[in-house]
Design a protein around this motif. Structure first.
Motif, PDB file in Angstrom:
ATOM      1  N   ASP A 120       0.773  -0.951   0.275  1.00 36.00           N
ATOM      2  CA  ASP A 120      -0.065  -0.018  -0.286  1.00 36.00           C
ATOM      3  C   ASP A 120       1.072   1.176   0.353  1.00 36.00           C
ATOM      4  OD1 ASP A 120      -2.944  -0.738  -0.125  1.00 36.00           O
ATOM      5  OD2 ASP A 120      -2.727  -1.050   1.792  1.00 36.00           O
ATOM      6  N   ALA A 121       0.487   2.112  -0.100  1.00 41.45           N
ATOM      7  CA  ALA A 121       1.071   3.533  -0.408  1.00 41.45           C
ATOM      8  C   ALA A 121       0.651   4.767  -0.102  1.00 41.45           C
ATOM      9  CB  ALA A 121       1.389   3.731  -1.783  1.00 41.45           C
ATOM     10  N   VAL A 181      -0.381   8.771   0.788  1.00 43.34           N
ATOM     11  CA  VAL A 181       0.639  10.090   0.251  1.00 43.34           C
ATOM     12  C   VAL A 181      -0.452  11.001   1.519  1.00 43.34           C
ATOM     13  CG1 VAL A 181       0.704  12.497  -1.932  1.00 43.34           C
ATOM     14  CG2 VAL A 181       0.338   9.264  -2.534  1.00 43.34           C
ATOM     15  N   HIS A 211      -3.428  11.183   1.646  1.00 42.49           N
ATOM     16  CA  HIS A 211      -4.291  10.096   2.468  1.00 42.49           C
ATOM     17  C   HIS A 211      -4.090  10.062   4.108  1.00 42.49           C
ATOM     18  CE1 HIS A 211      -2.914   8.362  -1.417  1.00 42.49           C
ATOM     19  NE2 HIS A 211      -3.928   7.661  -1.626  1.00 42.49           N
ATOM     20  N   ASP A 247     -11.160  -7.166   3.503  1.00 39.92           N
ATOM     21  CA  ASP A 247     -11.039  -5.489   4.391  1.00 39.92           C
ATOM     22  C   ASP A 247     -11.313  -4.321   3.983  1.00 39.92           C
ATOM     23  OD1 ASP A 247      -9.107  -5.428   2.445  1.00 39.92           O
ATOM     24  OD2 ASP A 247      -8.355  -4.284   4.539  1.00 39.92           O
ATOM     25  N   ASP A 294     -11.923   0.829   1.121  1.00 40.09           N
ATOM     26  CA  ASP A 294     -12.789   1.416  -0.104  1.00 40.09           C
ATOM     27  C   ASP A 294     -14.114   2.277   0.648  1.00 40.09           C
ATOM     28  OD1 ASP A 294     -10.959   1.309  -1.511  1.00 40.09           O
ATOM     29  OD2 ASP A 294     -11.635  -0.430  -3.010  1.00 40.09           O
ATOM     30  N   GLN A 345     -18.641  -0.653  -1.562  1.00 36.02           N
ATOM     31  CA  GLN A 345     -18.041  -1.240  -2.666  1.00 36.02           C
ATOM     32  C   GLN A 345     -16.983  -2.133  -2.159  1.00 36.02           C
ATOM     33  OE1 GLN A 345     -16.345   2.252  -4.708  1.00 36.02           O
ATOM     34  NE2 GLN A 345     -14.204   1.277  -4.830  1.00 36.02           N
ATOM     35  N   HIS A 367     -17.012  -6.048  -4.936  1.00 36.60           N
ATOM     36  CA  HIS A 367     -15.268  -6.859  -4.961  1.00 36.60           C
ATOM     37  C   HIS A 367     -15.990  -7.788  -4.692  1.00 36.60           C
ATOM     38  CE1 HIS A 367     -13.325  -3.409  -5.302  1.00 36.60           C
ATOM     39  NE2 HIS A 367     -13.494  -2.825  -3.968  1.00 36.60           N
ATOM     40  N   ASN A 392     -11.895   7.029  -4.590  1.00 42.10           N
ATOM     41  CA  ASN A 392     -11.147   6.203  -5.614  1.00 42.10           C
ATOM     42  C   ASN A 392      -9.803   6.934  -5.263  1.00 42.10           C
ATOM     43  OD1 ASN A 392      -9.791   6.298  -7.946  1.00 42.10           O
ATOM     44  ND2 ASN A 392     -12.110   6.747  -8.528  1.00 42.10           N
ATOM     45  N   HIS A 393      -9.124   5.716  -5.328  1.00 46.02           N
ATOM     46  CA  HIS A 393      -7.344   5.866  -5.111  1.00 46.02           C
ATOM     47  C   HIS A 393      -6.966   6.242  -5.803  1.00 46.02           C
ATOM     48  CE1 HIS A 393      -7.493   4.149  -0.718  1.00 46.02           C
ATOM     49  NE2 HIS A 393      -8.344   2.932  -1.601  1.00 46.02           N
ATOM     50  N   PHE A 394      -7.652   6.488  -7.091  1.00 45.89           N
ATOM     51  CA  PHE A 394      -6.436   6.551  -8.213  1.00 45.89           C
ATOM     52  C   PHE A 394      -6.606   8.598  -8.635  1.00 45.89           C
ATOM     53  CE2 PHE A 394      -5.260   7.951 -13.080  1.00 45.89           C
ATOM     54  CZ  PHE A 394      -4.084   8.117 -12.366  1.00 45.89           C
ATOM     55  N   THR A 395      -8.282   9.034  -7.911  1.00 46.14           N
ATOM     56  CA  THR A 395      -8.121  10.915  -8.524  1.00 46.14           C
ATOM     57  C   THR A 395      -8.464  10.702  -7.228  1.00 46.14           C
ATOM     58  OG1 THR A 395     -10.324  10.174  -8.293  1.00 46.14           O
ATOM     59  CG2 THR A 395      -9.207   9.519 -10.398  1.00 46.14           C
TER      60      THR A 395
END
Lengths: 319, 319
Positions: B44-45, B47, B51, B212, B215, B219, B223, B314-317
């Motif tokens: 996991d990352a 920023v 985050h 776990d 998100d 959501q 998954h 949304n972790h990407f945006t």
């Protein structure tokens, strides 16, 4: 495009269907253990503008990051198993960049059957930052370490030394006297280092200590000294050089400092006693292991001991 | 203080002497394989500013990063083995910050015998970025995945839901009607999530699917639907809530959306059929698995189907 699209489109194919990855759709990967083997784990991080040039191509950034981690596996004598990636893309990074980045990783995926097994993708307002964790395997208890060098062992390196550091300078246009072909050769060596995975595997049970040259030959040999509790005596005249590196020091002899301390070669430096295994890259003796705590001493081209202004790349301060 | 000092002073002690780490002095760690087990790997990352809050304490940043990775191991039913860390510190970060960051990791190192095994430390001009790779082990072929839910199974969650997302809002001062004690409880749940490692282990061989909740409950259950090829029917009236969360929706009923879709709970959601194992945290049935591809449907407090404006983080945006 959101995180899930990016993963599905560009990263899931890099698993090459390896079941351990669960297709990147689960919380983690599960890598079966092989009886008699240990898993080797290494993590490297790179930051735009510090570890790669601002204008580097995405394929080269990825290729080099993955290559340098494979080089750490090689230094342990480990065979590649797979990797995870943490990517912090700059806000607004376009799909084409990510596609080419994935293609750069893909070359290693194919070359070493080294699938992507998981990771995370996030966005940053700062410089792009990537970290990669490589997983390999080596026979249990036989990982090569920095700690086993013994007085009387010979010191060897794979390939040629100094091309990485000269290549960075060449890529920045700092070596104007070099031919175009030499500039191109050295830049390529910096941008796309070749991890010595096969040589590392061949050295298991043969090398007494091993390290990959990332910080600089002298500094990395210093790590072997510290871990092994020995001194090393190196002869600069024996250090194998490419034609391009030789041409560089013919123009400017002071560049031998860059060659010996500059880093980014991703060749292996190792110590061994007795016969060497066959390898897919030249192995060259450059010195010997001695008793004592004198660290690394280097005899220069003039036969006199060398001193260095700069002991190697400092990853923490970026100097 | 350079990279080597930082590693030696603050990170090497986190190995707790585990031989697999080589004291952080080598190119990689070597983790012996255990017959009959697979190694589970997750990365996991995070920023700064995306985050974690800009003014978050270093101990909490580290604690949360490591806790969320442990949560991924828990979701696979894996026991913690160790981790690697890639840290990109902001230029000029002082030693005290790094010391406290290491202390935040140290709590998990001790709680789960979860030593640091390796990593990399670099400097960035941008927001601080950290990525952590957690390694666990689970009986070979028995890792819990998202893919095994079957119609007729019951859907369960551990602990209470929604505290993470409410806690983020509480920490930002966005829930002024809450008592101080509830604000403090929820903030703590956001800042220092407790991975359900023991419950995850107990579910191996019992849960048919597991994830776990990072998100958002809806959501993340989605998954499970995708991976299992099933639908899930959830009853919001059954979703277990803390006193603080209940107080929050008493003041503002629309917060049920935040609770069900907000993320950052790091509880487990799983499906199972038949008896449940004993666990160190309450396990609550919240719905059932159904056939078909209808995804997740949620019955609200009024007995009507709910719709959600926002399907999860949304972790990407970063939206």
């Amino acid at each position: 495009m959101d995180e899930f699209d990016v993963i599905h489109r560009y990263f899931a194919p890099l698993t090459r269907g390896d079941v351990a990855s669960f297709g990147l759709t689960d919380d983690a990967a599960a890598i079966p253990s092989r009886a008699g083997f240990a898993h080797v784990i290494t993590t490297d991080a790179i930051v735009q503008g510090v570890h790669f040039l601002e204008d580097e191509t995405p394929a080269n950034i990825a290729h080099r990051l993955c290559g340098s981690n494979l080089s750490d596996l090689a230094a342990m004598g480990a065979a590649p198993v797979g990797f995870t990636l943490a990517a912090a893309w700059k806000k607004g990074t376009d799909a084409r960049f990510i596609e080419q980045f994935a293609a750069g990783l893909g070359e290693w995926v194919d070359a070493f059957k080294f699938p992507l097994l998981g990771g995370d993708t996030v966005v940053t307002t700062g410089p792009m930052t990537f970290s990669l964790t490589a997983i390999g395997e080596v026979e249990d208890g036989r990982a090569l370490t920095r700690g086993g060098a013994k007085p009387g062992d010979t010191v060897y390196v794979t390939g040629t030394i100094g091309d990485g550091a000269l290549g960075l300078r060449a890529a920045k246009g700092e070596l104007p006297d070099l031919s175009k072909a030499h500039v191109s050769f050295l830049s390529e060596r910096f941008r796309r280092p070749q991890p010595r995975v096969d040589a590392g595997r061949a050295l298991v049970g043969r090398a007494t200590a091993c390290i990959d040259i990332s910080d600089g030959l002298v500094q990395d040999l210093g790590h072997i000294c510290s871990a092994s509790g020995t001194a090393l005596r190196i002869d600069a005249r024996c250090v194998p050089l490419s034609d391009a590196a030789r041409s560089a020091i013919d123009s400017d002899p002071v560049l031998i400092d860059t060659i010996l301390t500059g880093g980014d070669d991703y060749e292996l430096a190792f110590t061994a006693h007795g016969d060497l295994p066959a390898a897919d890259v030249p192995l060259t003796a450059i010195g010997e292991v001695a008793a004592g705590s004198g660290g690394v001493t280097v005899t220069g081209f003039d036969g006199e001991p060398m001193t260095f202004a700069h002991g190697g790349f400092n990853h923490f301060t970026g100097t």
